[in-house]
Motif scaffolding. Structure first.
Motif, PDB file in Angstrom:
ATOM      1  N   MET A  27     -85.654 -79.740 -11.897  1.00 57.81           N
ATOM      2  CA  MET A  27     -84.569 -79.935 -12.870  1.00 57.81           C
ATOM      3  C   MET A  27     -85.091 -80.625 -14.124  1.00 57.81           C
ATOM      4  N   THR A  71     -87.260 -78.138 -16.281  1.00 52.31           N
ATOM      5  CA  THR A  71     -86.496 -77.013 -16.849  1.00 52.31           C
ATOM      6  C   THR A  71     -85.323 -77.514 -17.700  1.00 52.31           C
ATOM      7  N   ASP A  72     -85.371 -78.768 -18.096  1.00 50.59           N
ATOM      8  CA  ASP A  72     -84.365 -79.366 -18.999  1.00 50.59           C
ATOM      9  C   ASP A  72     -82.981 -79.523 -18.374  1.00 50.59           C
ATOM     10  N   GLN A  73     -82.853 -79.310 -17.064  1.00 54.43           N
ATOM     11  CA  GLN A  73     -81.528 -79.425 -16.453  1.00 54.43           C
ATOM     12  C   GLN A  73     -81.023 -80.871 -16.459  1.00 54.43           C
ATOM     13  N   ASP A 103     -81.732 -83.113 -18.871  1.00 55.68           N
ATOM     14  CA  ASP A 103     -81.238 -83.323 -20.234  1.00 55.68           C
ATOM     15  C   ASP A 103     -79.885 -82.626 -20.416  1.00 55.68           C
ATOM     16  N   ALA A 104     -79.750 -81.453 -19.798  1.00 59.76           N
ATOM     17  CA  ALA A 104     -78.480 -80.720 -19.916  1.00 59.76           C
ATOM     18  C   ALA A 104     -77.332 -81.534 -19.316  1.00 59.76           C
ATOM     19  N   ALA A 127     -77.068 -84.740 -19.287  1.00 57.74           N
ATOM     20  CA  ALA A 127     -76.710 -85.782 -20.260  1.00 57.74           C
ATOM     21  C   ALA A 127     -75.875 -85.209 -21.395  1.00 57.74           C
ATOM     22  N   THR A 128     -76.240 -83.997 -21.866  1.00 57.41           N
ATOM     23  CA  THR A 128     -75.467 -83.407 -22.970  1.00 57.41           C
ATOM     24  C   THR A 128     -74.081 -82.968 -22.521  1.00 57.41           C
ATOM     25  N   LEU A 129     -73.883 -82.865 -21.206  1.00 60.33           N
ATOM     26  CA  LEU A 129     -72.557 -82.500 -20.686  1.00 60.33           C
ATOM     27  C   LEU A 129     -71.802 -83.761 -20.244  1.00 60.33           C
ATOM     28  N   SER A 130     -72.162 -84.880 -20.846  1.00 62.46           N
ATOM     29  CA  SER A 130     -71.472 -86.164 -20.617  1.00 62.46           C
ATOM     30  C   SER A 130     -71.521 -86.606 -19.164  1.00 62.46           C
ATOM     31  N   LYS A 186     -83.758 -83.880 -29.833  1.00 63.03           N
ATOM     32  CA  LYS A 186     -83.526 -84.809 -28.712  1.00 63.03           C
ATOM     33  C   LYS A 186     -83.263 -86.225 -29.207  1.00 63.03           C
ATOM     34  N   LEU A 220     -79.665 -86.197 -30.333  1.00 62.08           N
ATOM     35  CA  LEU A 220     -78.794 -86.167 -29.141  1.00 62.08           C
ATOM     36  C   LEU A 220     -78.803 -87.495 -28.378  1.00 62.08           C
ATOM     37  N   LEU A 225     -81.330 -88.278 -26.367  1.00 68.71           N
ATOM     38  CA  LEU A 225     -82.140 -88.098 -25.160  1.00 68.71           C
ATOM     39  C   LEU A 225     -83.492 -88.797 -25.313  1.00 68.71           C
ATOM     40  N   ALA A 236     -71.459 -92.523 -24.339  1.00 74.85           N
ATOM     41  CA  ALA A 236     -70.715 -91.506 -23.575  1.00 74.85           C
ATOM     42  C   ALA A 236     -69.677 -90.826 -24.478  1.00 74.85           C
ATOM     43  N   MET A 276     -71.399 -88.439 -26.836  1.00 78.03           N
ATOM     44  CA  MET A 276     -71.875 -87.210 -26.198  1.00 78.03           C
ATOM     45  C   MET A 276     -70.771 -86.153 -26.116  1.00 78.03           C
ATOM     46  N   HIS A 277     -69.513 -86.588 -26.129  1.00 78.38           N
ATOM     47  CA  HIS A 277     -68.406 -85.624 -26.108  1.00 78.38           C
ATOM     48  C   HIS A 277     -68.380 -84.752 -27.359  1.00 78.38           C
ATOM     49  N   MET A 323     -75.040 -78.221 -26.372  1.00 84.60           N
ATOM     50  CA  MET A 323     -76.462 -77.900 -26.555  1.00 84.60           C
ATOM     51  C   MET A 323     -76.830 -76.641 -25.779  1.00 84.60           C
ATOM     52  N   PHE A 367     -80.076 -74.961 -24.484  1.00 83.63           N
ATOM     53  CA  PHE A 367     -81.505 -75.238 -24.297  1.00 83.63           C
ATOM     54  C   PHE A 367     -82.317 -73.945 -24.335  1.00 83.63           C
ATOM     55  N   ALA A 418     -81.480 -73.830 -19.086  1.00 81.07           N
ATOM     56  CA  ALA A 418     -81.236 -75.057 -18.307  1.00 81.07           C
ATOM     57  C   ALA A 418     -79.949 -74.966 -17.503  1.00 81.07           C
ATOM     58  N   LEU A 419     -79.692 -73.765 -16.947  1.00 83.45           N
ATOM     59  CA  LEU A 419     -78.513 -73.621 -16.084  1.00 83.45           C
ATOM     60  C   LEU A 419     -78.805 -74.261 -14.730  1.00 83.45           C
TER      61      LEU A 419
END
Lengths: 257, 260
Positions: free
Chosen positions: A122, A125-127, A129-130, A132-135, B52, B55, B57, B81, B84-85, B89, B91, B95-96
């Motif tokens: 994870m 593959t940036d998951q 970081d993802a 974190a960006t999804l709160s 980053k 963001l 990060l 927090a 971040m809302h 992003m 990627f 990054a799924l």
């Protein structure tokens, strides 16, 4: 001489820095659990992963450990007519020492490696970081459920390992060494105290936390690609195994003195 | 400061190093509300690091990053927090989350980040998948069952699901065939316009940059060496931009053949 001292000093400083990073990582994950949101479903999933799916390997290891313990004790104790102590040796060794240590090491190999590989993948593959960006706090979502599950599940697993290990000793003693079953079980119970089992379970809880922490920490700090993930998996298993043995001594000294 | 003149994103003097390598060396760039800014530059010039840093990060060693006029460097806890809302992003690799189905990926920020009820979040996820041209049946698949182009679309749907104010696109067309790359470019333009969002994209694909940008900035050796309207990119008069846009090996940009 100065070069040698500088090298030793550098290694010591690096060790202190690594210990500090690990401590901060654990503290941040635990502190994240003091406020919502909580993820009980993830904790349950990890409990099933750690507990249920580790049962075969831990059970099998405990069974053979109990059997070998009975055989070894017999060959030693028979030299001075102390065969009657075998049942006691088996049950005390399993509950106080071998149950927690063997289960801890097996879970470190099976679960600690899987945690490091999953979280490491994870990471690369940036998951993470993802998340974190999804709160979503990655420590709260990925690490804390695993720490809680490790802490809660290994004691249950060790309890099962204790029973299976004692059963292994019983099988060898009654079917191979010719012990009377009732007498063997009587001796098993005679000198066993509740605290022997409880102290073993305390050890197990600590070992479970260590396995989860090392798996998460090394996975979370993976760098590079597949090679980095492989490396963190190795580090997770090796460091968890060493820490289990170190803490086994420290806890034994603290609990059984 | 006049509110209307406040850039949505203001980056000033941002520096970031990894060991001895200085990746960002005093980056200054603004992005106005509703603008689509594309940052171009060669591989390893720090484009992803800059995004980053914005963001949150990565934490820059020096400089200031303001979002809607608020300083964000060093922001933590509830304030981070809440910030971040505002972000979405996409990627580079998508990054799924492998362990979740496609609709759960799209709805993740709504369910976990904003506490939305799963049924409602699922409805929104299906709507967002439709917005990027994917049917509801795709929602039940796992990311590993999708092609690269479909994964990018799902990642785009996830980035816009919570209707963020600012969306970042990291190399959105890398690894795609030219037709699929154009599909993604059009979707990005459509989604950003419909949301009225501010967009920052990083790419070295000039076709993509020209299609999705209102303004283009070039990052080289940790600094913005040129920025201007997209229409000016082909006659910028900047030797770095000219070499990059025309893909010439000869020029002021010398490619590093060894990692620093």
């Amino acid at each position: 001489m100065i070069t040698f001292l500088a090298s030793v000093g550098a290694i010591f400083l690096a060790f202190l820095a690594a210990t500090g990073r690990l401590f901060l990582f654990a503290a941040r994950a635990i502190l994240a659990g003091l406020t919502p949101p909580y993820y009980p479903r993830l904790v349950l999933r990890e409990i099933v992963n750690i507990g249920y799916f580790s049962l075969p390997v831990v059970g099998l290891t405990a069974l053979f450990t109990g059997m070998v313990l009975a055989l070894q004790s017999y060959s030693g104790f028979s030299r001075f007519n102390a065969e009657s102590a075998i049942a006691t040796v088996v049950v005390l060794s399993m509950t106080r020492e071998l149950g927690p240590v063997i289960a801890g090491l097996m879970v470190a190999g099976r679960v600690g490696a899987a945690m490091a590989a999953e979280i490491g993948t994870m990471r690369v593959t940036d998951q993470i970081d993802a998340l974190a960006t999804l709160s979503t706090d990655p420590l709260r979502y990925l690490v804390l459920p695993r720490l809680v599950a490790g802490l809660l599940t290994l004691p249950a697993l060790v309890l099962v390992a204790d029973v299976i290990g004692v059963f292994g000793g019983y099988l060898v003693s009654t079917y191979k060494l010719g012990f009377e079953p009732v007498a063997y079980l009587t001796h098993t119970r005679q000198f066993l105290e509740t605290m022997d089992v409880v102290d073993g379970l305390i050890k197990a809880a600590v070992f479970g936390f260590i396995v989860a922490l090392m798996g998460c920490y090394h996975g979370y700090n993976s760098r590079g690609g597949a090679e980095g993930v492989g490396q963190s998996t190795t580090y997770a298993v090796v460091s968890a195994s060493i820490l289990i043995l170190v803490f086994d001594y420290l806890l034994t000294a603290a609990l059984f003195d | 400061m006049n509110g209307a003149a406040t850039p949505k994103i203001a980056v000033r003097g941002v520096e970031k190093s990894f060991g001895a390598k200085r990746v960002l060396d005093g980056v200054d760039i603004d992005c106005a509300a509703g603008e689509s800014l594309v940052i171009i530059g060669g591989s390893g010039t720090g484009k992803s690091v800059l995004v980053k840093c914005i963001l949150g990060l990565l934490r820059p060693e020096a400089g200031s990053i303001r979002i809607d006029g608020m300083e964000t460097v060093g922001l933590g806890g509830a304030a981070r927090a809440a910030l971040m809302h505002k972000f979405g992003m996409l990627f580079q690799g998508g990054a799924l989350f492998d362990s979740l189905r496609v609709w759960e990926n799209v709805a993740f920020g709504l369910i976990q980040g904003r506490g939305m009820e799963r049924g409602k979040a699922r409805t929104i996820a299906i709507e967002k998948l439709a917005a990027v041209g994917l049917g509801p049946e795709v929602g039940m698949l796992r990311p590993a069952q999708l092609s690269g182009g479909m994964q990018k679309r799902v990642a785009l749907a996830r980035a816009i699901a919570a209707e963020p104010e600012i969306i970042f696109f990291d190399e959105p067309t890398t690894g795609l065939d030219p037709i699929m790359a154009d599909v993604i470019n059009r979707l990005i333009v459509k989604c950003v316009r419909e949301l009225g969002a501010t967009a920052i994209s990083i790419t070295h694909d000039m076709t993509s940059a020209k299609k999705i940008a209102d303004r283009i900035a070039m990052l080289h050796q940790g600094r913005i060496v040129w920025h201007g309207p997209t229409a000016d990119i082909d006659h910028s008069g900047n030797p770095f931009v000219d070499q990059f846009v025309h893909g010439r090996a000869d020029g002021p940009i010398q490619m590093e053949v060894r990692a620093a």
